[in-house]
Design an enzyme around this catalytic site. Structure first.
Site, PDB file in Angstrom:
ATOM      1  N   SER A 219      20.477 -17.230   2.889  1.00 26.87           N
ATOM      2  CA  SER A 219      19.415 -16.230   2.935  1.00 26.87           C
ATOM      3  C   SER A 219      19.766 -15.099   1.982  1.00 26.87           C
ATOM      4  O   SER A 219      20.858 -15.056   1.410  1.00 26.87           O
ATOM      5  CB  SER A 219      19.227 -15.715   4.360  1.00 26.87           C
ATOM      6  N   LYS A 220      18.810 -14.207   1.856  1.00 24.43           N
ATOM      7  CA  LYS A 220      18.930 -13.103   0.914  1.00 24.43           C
ATOM      8  C   LYS A 220      20.212 -12.293   1.083  1.00 24.43           C
ATOM      9  O   LYS A 220      20.782 -11.803   0.130  1.00 24.43           O
ATOM     10  CB  LYS A 220      17.757 -12.154   1.168  1.00 24.43           C
TER      11      LYS A 220
END
Ligand code: GLU
Length: 448
Positions: A219-220
């Site tokens: 994820s980011k």
């Protein structure tokens, strides 16, 4: 036919490492085949668009050296984009989409529905021949069975992703679509649209995703997810490029350190691995260390000065020869430039902060007379170079009947604040007699 590939990111304000790898694979394929690499910013979602978000992409690709070959001439001839063409922006290509919608409408391949325009999707299963994944037969899902048609222009007049993506690939003459596997589920729609326009779709190569080391989805916020952080953390673009090549592609002989020119020669789509790639930070660090060691002196110097400045250590006022000599003692010792301020900050600041753990061990009362003796010996040196310093320290140690290490640790701590770092005798030579004596004197006060 000449290869034409594209990287087609949406400006989200973030360039994911997976996106950077997609860009790299497209670029490599273009260079390998002598084709054209296009950058197309998919910015039809006006709400998310900003110049900053576009700059994240452009600067990320520029940093990696993945230059795009084509596009409209830009008016900005002086900025970082000097001499660059393009990229293409979907927001500047609205007439094309309009024209293509009308063509579908007039052929009865699309129709109006509650203010929106829907595409008449084919009912038969669609075969997706993929150069990486193999053949995928996409049947309609149960939900699609009832109504497989999909919106291509929303009721607010906005054409949707599937539509603009296909229209551009078609009009730009894209021969190979190389993109993340997350788009495989869209590909049947895209193929149907190409056929509706009476054109054979391009070849597809869907690249498996990049996962975290533990196999979870990246994820980011995960370490290494944002390309921008690599430059900030002192990585070299050549190391990152090399590492990205290995994330999902492998040369036949399993060599890991490969110059980009070599990869260009060897890269081909069928060698892209079919399984997901796991992010391996240690391997990246190893590659970074290798490239860092090989850096030309000027570049090492330039990147070092930049990293120091970012950490608030201004080297401008110091003699260039001093800064160069100091940095020379760090070559081959640090892996990323972000380590440099902590590793070598003592060269560039007046105040020394002692590492508390090391101070507990080395700044003990019985070391006081020893360090005093060493200071005296250093004070008598006529030439303050590494060889003389080493000889003097060893002579004092012999006289005191202790191992050299007994003196090395406190003097290193006194002069650098750190328990480890560049070669001691060399760093003392660089710092110079006056400062070394003053720093040892200051440490002696701490010793009891
Ligand atoms: N704009 C899409 C994305 O960012 C592009 C997909 C494609 O490469 O076709 O994922």
């Amino acid at each position: 036919m000449k290869t034409r590939v594209r990287f087609a990111p949406s400006p989200t304000g973030f360039l994911h490492i997976g996106g950077a790898r997609t860009a790299l694979f497209n670029w490599l394929y273009a260079r390998h085949t002598g084709g054209t690499f296009i950058l197309r910013i998919e910015d039809t979602d006006a709400a998310r668009n900003s110049q900053e978000a576009v700059d994240v992409i452009l600067n990320g690709l520029r940093w990696l050296g993945l230059h795009w070959d084509e596009g409209p001439l830009t008016s900005d001839a002086t900025g970082p984009s000097k001499g660059e063409r393009g990229p293409y922006f979907q927001s500047q290509r609205r007439e094309n989409y309009q024209r293509r919608v009308e063509a579908l409408l007039s052929h009865g391949l699309a129709y109006e529905h509650e203010g929106a325009i829907k595409f008449k999707m084919q009912r038969e299963p669609i075969l997706i021949p993929d150069l990486v994944v193999g053949d995928v037969l996409r049947k309609l899902t149960d939900r699609e069975e009832a109504d497989p048609d999909f919106v291509i222009v929303r009721s607010d007049g906005q054409p949707v992703f599937h539509f603009v993506n296909v229209v551009d690939d078609l009009e730009m003459g894209i021969t190979h679509v190389i993109r993340g596997e997350d788009h495989l589920s869209n590909t049947a729609k895209h193929i149907a649209l190409f056929r509706a326009f009476g054109v054979e779709p391009p070849k597809y190569a869907h690249i498996p995703l990049i996962l975290n080391a533990d196999g979870s989805k990246m994820s980011k916020r995960d370490r290494g997810a944002s390309l921008t952080t690599y430059g900030d953390d002192g990585f070299l673009p050549e190391a990152v490029n090399n590492y990205l090549c290995l994330l999902g592609w492998s040369p036949k002989d399993n060599v890991e350190k490969l110059a980009l020119a070599d990869v260009i020669e060897r890269f081909d789509l069928p060698q892209i691995l079919r399984h997901n790639a796991r992010f391996d930070f240690e391997k990246l660090l190893w590659l970074q260390g290798e490239y860092c060691r090989e850096l030309a002196p000027d570049r090492f110097y330039e990147l070092s000065v930049h990293a120091l400045a970012k950490a608030g250590l201004d080297t401008n006022a110091l003699p260039v020869a001093y800064v160069k000599a100091a940095l020379d003692t760090c070559r081959g010792k640090i892996k990323t430039f972000a380590e440099l301020p902590a590793y070598a900050g003592f060269y560039f600041r007046d105040e020394i902060t002692y590492d508390p753990e090391a101070a507990k061990k080395s700044f003990v009362p019985e070391n006081k007379p020893r360090v005093e003796k060493l200071r005296e010996a250093f004070g008598k040196l006529a030439t303050f170079d590494a060889a003389s310093l080493e000889a003097a320290l060893k002579a004092v140690a012999a006289e005191l009947g202790v191992k050299a290490g007994v003196l090395v640790h406190p003097v290193r701590l006194a002069c650098t604040g750190n328990p480890s770092g560049p070669s001691l005798y060399h760093l003392l030579e660089v710092i110079g007699k006056e400062k070394v004596l003053a720093r040892i004197e200051q440490a002696i006060q701490q010793l009891g």
